[in-house]
Scaffold this active site. Structure first.
Site, PDB file in Angstrom:
ATOM      1  N   LYS A 103      -4.034   6.182  26.763  1.00 41.54           N
ATOM      2  CA  LYS A 103      -3.687   5.329  25.628  1.00 41.54           C
ATOM      3  C   LYS A 103      -4.419   5.771  24.362  1.00 41.54           C
ATOM      4  CE  LYS A 103      -3.465   0.389  24.508  1.00 41.54           C
ATOM      5  NZ  LYS A 103      -3.680  -0.975  25.054  1.00 41.54           N
ATOM      6  N   GLU A 136     -12.557  11.773  31.256  1.00 41.29           N
ATOM      7  CA  GLU A 136     -12.083  12.418  32.480  1.00 41.29           C
ATOM      8  C   GLU A 136     -10.716  13.059  32.253  1.00 41.29           C
ATOM      9  OE1 GLU A 136     -14.412   8.699  33.897  1.00 41.29           O
ATOM     10  OE2 GLU A 136     -13.092   9.263  32.230  1.00 41.29           O
ATOM     11  N   GLY A 152      -4.108  -0.972  30.248  1.00 44.67           N
ATOM     12  CA  GLY A 152      -3.894   0.183  31.108  1.00 44.67           C
ATOM     13  C   GLY A 152      -3.484  -0.171  32.520  1.00 44.67           C
ATOM     14  N   ARG A 153      -4.132  -1.176  33.106  1.00 45.64           N
ATOM     15  CA  ARG A 153      -3.842  -1.506  34.503  1.00 45.64           C
ATOM     16  C   ARG A 153      -2.529  -2.269  34.666  1.00 45.64           C
ATOM     17  NH1 ARG A 153      -8.234  -3.936  32.573  1.00 45.64           N
ATOM     18  NH2 ARG A 153      -8.437  -6.210  32.500  1.00 45.64           N
ATOM     19  N   GLU A 194     -11.180  -5.325  37.975  1.00 47.51           N
ATOM     20  CA  GLU A 194     -11.428  -5.016  36.572  1.00 47.51           C
ATOM     21  C   GLU A 194     -11.000  -6.185  35.691  1.00 47.51           C
ATOM     22  OE1 GLU A 194     -11.326  -0.873  34.784  1.00 47.51           O
ATOM     23  OE2 GLU A 194      -9.450  -1.705  33.979  1.00 47.51           O
ATOM     24  N   HIS A 211      -8.502  -0.597  64.362  1.00 45.01           N
ATOM     25  CA  HIS A 211      -9.465   0.222  65.097  1.00 45.01           C
ATOM     26  C   HIS A 211     -10.673   0.547  64.234  1.00 45.01           C
ATOM     27  CE1 HIS A 211      -6.562   0.840  68.383  1.00 45.01           C
ATOM     28  NE2 HIS A 211      -5.666   0.784  67.405  1.00 45.01           N
ATOM     29  N   LYS A 260     -20.003   4.557  30.207  1.00 47.89           N
ATOM     30  CA  LYS A 260     -19.474   5.626  29.350  1.00 47.89           C
ATOM     31  C   LYS A 260     -20.470   5.969  28.246  1.00 47.89           C
ATOM     32  CE  LYS A 260     -14.565   4.443  29.908  1.00 47.89           C
ATOM     33  NZ  LYS A 260     -13.341   4.019  29.193  1.00 47.89           N
TER      34      LYS A 260
END
Length: 553
Positions: A210, A216, A271-272, A357, A388, A516
Site C-alpha cells: 500500500k 520486507e 491491509g488485512r 492484529e 495426532h 520497525k
C-alpha cells in the site's frame, strides 16, 4: 463513530452473565443435551451458504439472550451501521474501514468525502478483468514474446496471507495455466528458492504494498529486479515484467514500474482486509475473473446477512459473542480454528493476522486502559493431522480451548471413503470434547477388556476425559469461491463485533510500528555502517556483536 463510552464490565448485562456462568459451572453440556432433545435445532444458523452448529457450547437460552443484551448495550447496532455506511470508524487514522465496499454490486453506492467508492471499485475490477484476459489470451506477453506462465507475488501481511489462502483454497478452480508463487519473508531463502523455480522470460512480478515502503517487500523486490535484469540483460524489460498494487504511484514509478502497470489501493481499506481489491490479482490470475467475482459475491452475501439478521440469528454476531463469553467470562485466552479440508490449510494463519492484529489492543478507542482481556491467541491447523498433535491438550489439558471445526459436506477429491472418514473424525472430535469420558465409563471400558481390578485402578484415571469443552461446527456443501468468500467475510465481521464489545479500534495496528522503528536503528549497526551503539541494552548489544563477528564485520 457511535459507541458506548461505558466500561462493559460495569454494566448490569455483564454482571448477569457472570451469574449465569456461575450457575453453569456444575452443569455439563452433556446434561444440556440430555435435558433438551431439540438443542441441536435451536442452536443452528444458516447464512450465505454456511451452516453453524453452535449447540456444543456452554450455553442456554438465558445466556444467549444475555450475550445479545450485552451486544446491544455496547452499541453494536450503531457501530455496525457506522462501519457499513462508511463512517470514519478507524479513529486513530481518521479513516473509514470499507472493505465491504470492495464486494458491493455495481448498482450500489457508498460515499466517502462525496465520492462514490463503489464506482471506483468496479472501474478497478473491470481493469483487472481486461488484464487477466490479456494474460490468459497471450495478448500481454513478456519481453521476448513468450506467454506468462508464472506470477511471483511479493508482499507481506495482508498483501500475502489473504491471496495465498484463497489461491490454495480454490486450487480446484484454477483455469488460466498461471502458477502463483508468494514471497513474504525477509529471510533470503524465501526469494532465492522462489526464483529458482521460474523463468525470467515467462514470469510476472507483482509488488503488493500500500505504501510502497514496507521494508520486507521492497528488499525482496530489489532482489527480484536485480535477478531479472541479470538474467535477461535488459533493464528496460523491467517495465513489462513488474507491476504493483499500491497507493504510492510515484514510488512505484521510481522503482521502474510503468504507471500503466500500477493498480490502486485506497486508504479506506486496511491491509488485512484487502484481498477483495487489486491485492487479489494473484487470485484472479490463477482462478479467472469470473471466479474472483464469485468470491466477492459470497462475501457480499455474508455482508447482507450481517447487516440485516437479528442479533441472535446473526452468524458473525453469535460467533463473536461466544468468543467474548469464553475469553472474558471463562478466561480461555486462546481459540483454535481447525479446518477439515486440506485446501484450507492456510486459514489459521490468515485468521491469526485478521483477529490478533485487529484486536490485540490494551486501550479503548478513547485511549483508556481496557477493563478485560481482549484478543485471544488464534491458532490451529488441518484436521485430522492435529488429532495426532495438539488435540491431546484440548481434551485432557488444564486449559479451556474453544474450537471452530470447519468442514465441507463434499470433497473435490473423492478417494475411496476418505471423506467419510474425515467427516467422522471431525464429528467425533467435537463430540468427545463435549461429552468426555467419566471415571465410571473408563473403569467399565477397562473391565470389558478383561483387566484385573488393580490394573483398572491404575489405568482408569489416565483414561478420564473431562469433556464440557466448547466447539462450533461450520459446514458448507463444498469449498467454492462463493462459500470461501462468505467464510472469510464471516470472520472479518466476527472480529469487528468483538472489538465493538471491548470498545477498541479494530482497524489500526500501532503495536507493529515499534519493532520497525527499532529495526531501522539496529540494521546499520549489524552491517557495519555504524558503530554498535552504547545506549543499546546489554542483550541487544551482545547479539549485534555476535552477528558482526560471525559475518566478519
Amino acid at each position: 463513530m457511535p459507541s458506548t463510552s461505558a466500561d462493559p464490565t460495569q454494566t448490569p448485562e455483564w454482571r448477569t452473565l457472570e451469574q449465569h456462568r456461575d450457575q453453569l459451572l456444575s452443569l455439563p453440556m452433556k446434561q444440556l443435551f440430555e435435558n433438551d432433545p431439540t438443542r441441536a435445532d435451536r442452536y443452528f444458523i444458516e447464512a450465505a451458504g454456511l451452516s453453524l452448529d453452535f449447540s456444543k457450547n456452554r450455553l442456554n437460552g438465558d445466556i444467549l439472550e444475555g450475550l445479545m443484551a450485552l451486544a446491544r448495550v455496547c452499541g453494536l447496532d450503531e457501530q455496525r451501521s457506522a462501519l457499513l455506511s462508511g463512517e470514519r470508524v478507524n479513529k486513530t487514522e481518521d479513516r473509514p474501514a470499507l472493505h465491504t465496499a470492495l464486494r458491493k454490486p455495481a448498482d450500489h453506492s457508498v460515499l466517502v468525502n462525496g465520492q462514490d467508492v463503489v464506482a471506483e471499485v468496479h472501474a478497478t475490477l473491470n481493469r483487472m478483468e481486461r488484464f487477466v484476459s490479456g494474460i490468459a489470451e497471450h495478448a500481454i506477453v513478456g519481453y521476448s514474446g513468450k506467454a506468462f506462465t508464472d506470477i511471483v507475488s511479493i508482499g507481506i501481511g495482508g498483501s500475502y496471507l489473504g491471496p495465498r489462502l484463497v489461491c490454495e483454497a480454490l486450487k480446484p478452480f484454477q483455469q488460466t495455466g498461471i502458477r502463483c508463487h508468494f514471497v513474504a519473508n525477509i529471510d533470503g531463502t524465501d526469494i532465492c528458492e522462489t526464483l529458482q523455480q521460474v523463468d525470467p522470460e515467462t514470469t510476472l512480478f507483482l509488488i503488493q504494498s500500500k505504501s510502497f515502503r514496507t521494508r520486507e517487500t521492497l528488499e525482496n523486490s530489489k532482489v527480484a529486479r536485480q535477478w531479472f535484469v541479470e538474467q535477461c540483460g535488459d533493464h528496460d524489460a523491467v517495465a513489462r515484467h513488474f507491476m504493483a498494487v499500491t497507493a504510492n504511484v510515484a514510488a512505484a514509478e521510481e522503482f521502474g514500474i510503468d504507471e500503466k502497470q500500477v493498480f490502486p489501493m485506497w486508504d479506506w481499506v486496511g491491509g488485512r482486509y484487502s484481498l477483495w481489491s487489486a491485492i487479489g490479482l494473484p487470485i484472479a490470475l490463477t482462478i479467472g475473473m469470473a471466479n474472483f467475482r464469485a468470491l466477492l459475491a459470497g462475501a457480499h452475501a455474508m455482508d447482507e446477512h450481517f447487516a440485516e439478521a437479528p442479533l441472535d440469528q446473526n452468524l458473525p454476531v453469535v460467533m463473536a459473542m461466544l468468543s467474548i463469553w469464553y475469553n472474558d467470562f471463562w478466561q480461555a485466552g486462546t481459540h483454535a480454528v481447525i479446518p477439515y479440508d486440506e485446501y484450507l490449510q492456510s486459514l489459521p494463519d490468515y485468521l491469526q493476522q485478521l483477529d490478533m492484529e485487529s484486536n490485540g489492543k490494551g486501550v479503548t478507542a478513547q485511549g483508556q486502559p481496557v477493563s478485560t482481556d481482549t484478543g485471544p491467541v488464534i491458532w490451529g491447523g488441518t484436521g485430522s493431522n492435529g488429532q495426532h498433535a495438539y488435540h491431546q491438550l484440548i481434551h485432557q489439558g488444564t486449559r479451556l480451548i474453544p474450537v471452530d471445526f470447519i468442514i465441507p459436506l463434499k470433497t473435490h477429491n473423492p478417494v475411496a471413503r476418505h471423506h467419510a472418514d474425515l467427516f467422522a473424525n471431525c464429528l467425533s472430535q467435537s463430540q468427545a470434547m463435549m461429552a468426555g469420558k467419566s471415571l465410571t465409563e473408563a473403569r467399565s471400558e477397562l473391565a470389558d477388556e478383561g483387566l484385573s481390578t488393580s490394573e483398572i485402578d491404575r489405568l482408569a484415571p489416565h483414561k478420564v476425559i473431562p469433556g464440557n469443552k466448547p466447539s462450533n461446527t461450520l459446514i458448507m456443501e463444498k469449498v467454492t469461491p462463493e462459500t470461501l468468500g462468505a467464510l472469510i467475510a464471516l470472520y472479518e465481521h466476527r472480529t469487528f463485533v468483538q472489538g465493538a464489545i471491548w470498545g477498541i479500534n479494530s482497524f489500526d495496528q500501532w503495536g507493529v510500528e515499534l519493532g520497525k522503528q527499532l529495526g531501522k536503528k539496529i540494521l546499520p549497526q549489524l552491517t557495519g555502517e555504524q558503530d554498535v551503539q552504547a545506549d543499546s541494552d546489554s542483550s541487544t548489544h551482545h547479539l549485534i556483536r555476535m552477528f558482526r563477528s560471525a559475518n566478519d564485520l
